[in-house]
Design a protein around this motif. Structure first.
Motif, short mmCIF file in Angstrom:
data_model
loop_
_atom_site.label_atom_id
_atom_site.label_comp_id
_atom_site.label_asym_id
_atom_site.label_seq_id
_atom_site.Cartn_x
_atom_site.Cartn_y
_atom_site.Cartn_z
N GLU A 34 -75.80 30.68 -0.36
CA GLU A 34 -75.30 29.94 0.81
C GLU A 34 -75.04 28.49 0.45
OE1 GLU A 34 -76.57 28.98 5.46
OE2 GLU A 34 -77.91 30.15 4.16
N ARG A 35 -75.86 27.93 -0.42
CA ARG A 35 -75.71 26.54 -0.85
C ARG A 35 -76.30 26.40 -2.25
NH1 ARG A 35 -80.90 23.35 0.96
NH2 ARG A 35 -79.84 21.83 -0.32
N SER A 54 -64.47 27.01 -3.46
CA SER A 54 -63.72 26.09 -2.62
C SER A 54 -64.53 25.71 -1.39
CB SER A 54 -62.39 26.72 -2.18
OG SER A 54 -61.59 27.01 -3.30
N ASP A 55 -64.13 24.61 -0.77
CA ASP A 55 -64.79 24.18 0.46
C ASP A 55 -64.72 25.29 1.50
OD1 ASP A 55 -66.22 22.39 1.92
OD2 ASP A 55 -64.52 21.14 2.49
N LYS A 56 -65.78 25.44 2.26
CA LYS A 56 -65.92 26.46 3.32
C LYS A 56 -66.15 27.86 2.77
CE LYS A 56 -63.20 23.76 6.64
NZ LYS A 56 -62.04 23.72 7.55
N GLN A 57 -66.31 27.99 1.44
CA GLN A 57 -66.74 29.26 0.85
C GLN A 57 -68.23 29.19 0.57
OE1 GLN A 57 -64.40 29.68 -2.78
NE2 GLN A 57 -63.28 31.39 -1.88
N THR A 123 -66.50 19.88 -4.25
CA THR A 123 -66.82 19.64 -2.85
C THR A 123 -67.88 18.53 -2.73
OG1 THR A 123 -68.61 21.25 -2.87
CG2 THR A 123 -66.41 22.08 -2.38
N GLU A 125 -70.77 18.98 -1.62
CA GLU A 125 -72.01 19.61 -2.08
C GLU A 125 -72.12 19.55 -3.60
OE1 GLU A 125 -74.52 23.67 -1.22
OE2 GLU A 125 -72.35 23.84 -1.38
#
Length: 245
Positions: A34-35, A54-57, A123, A125
């Motif tokens: 998840e992260r 990618s972002d939002k994945q 990202t 993150e």
């Protein structure tokens, strides 16, 4: 067909040295999370695994086969790049800065536009995770400075005697190549056998990188992790570039 594992904060990565890809339809994809959890990034690198998504994945963790690597002495320093290096070394207003401002370099890598690429995999993150391991001494930045301005650079991860290249950027022609030339010279001085470049591209081929089988890469990685040949802290300047002159 095995299912790609979804990792929680305490779950271990599959070891790609001894386990096959969980889904042959997505070769090289080892796990999903998840992260990026605390401590997870360094554990992944020790197994030859890196995040790329990618972002939002969700976070996708990869160990590709083949693996793109660069032997430091095989870095292709063209005549035009040598000319640029000579001018760079002679210019009193040009500098190589190592680990001076890691967040600035990784932000520049994230925001630089690239040919045939829409957006970036770096990202917020990713920036936070690599900045955290930089503060632990595991990630490094090389900045190419001209007249006080950041014109190019790269960031990488180093564990034991292994260096993992992550991303480069240029705001002026050849600036990223100068950064990679500096890193390759530094690695050669410190007897680093290879720089991990992760994925095969024509640009990396042009700079001397070549693909090797995943098994060979992972076996060499385990040897390199037990080496302590890299000088610490990282501390070099543009004079390292004379290695190529």
């Amino acid at each position: 067909m095995s299912q790609i594992p979804w990792l929680g904060p305490q779950d271990l990565f599959p070891n790609p040295l001894s386990e096959v890809d969980p889904d042959p339809n997505v070769p090289g994809l080892i796990a999903v999370s998840e992260r990026i959890y605390p401590g997870q990034l360094v554990k992944a690198y020790r197994l030859g695994i890196f995040p790329w998504y990618s972002d939002k994945q969700p976070v996708l963790w990869w160990s590709p086969d083949p693996r793109m690597t660069l032997k430091p002495e095989n870095f292709k320093c063209s005549e035009s790049l040598r000319k640029n290096i000579r001018l760079f070394c002679r210019d009193a207003h040009s500098q190589i800065q190592v680990d001076i401002d890691f967040p600035q370099v990784i932000r520049a890598c994230a925001t630089s536009t690239r040919k045939d690429q829409d957006g970036t995999w770096i990202t917020h993150e990713i920036m936070d995770a690599y900045t955290a391991i930089h503060e632990q001494g595991h990630a490094h930045s090389i900045a190419v400075i001209e007249n006080g301005q950041l014109i190019g650079g790269l960031y990488c991860v180093a564990l034991g005697g292994m260096v993992f290249g992550e991303s480069m950027f240029s705001r002026k022609p050849n600036a990223s190549k100068i950064a990679l030339a500096a890193l390759s010279a530094w690695c050669s001085r410190n007897h680093v056998s290879m720089i991990d470049c992760q994925q095969e591209t024509a640009h990396l081929h042009s700079l001397g990188a070549a693909p090797i089988g995943r098994q060979s890469f992972l076996e060499q990685l385990q040897i390199s992790l037990n080496q302590t040949n890299i000088e610490k802290p990282w501390n070099f300047d543009k004079h390292i570039l004379t290695h190529w002159l």
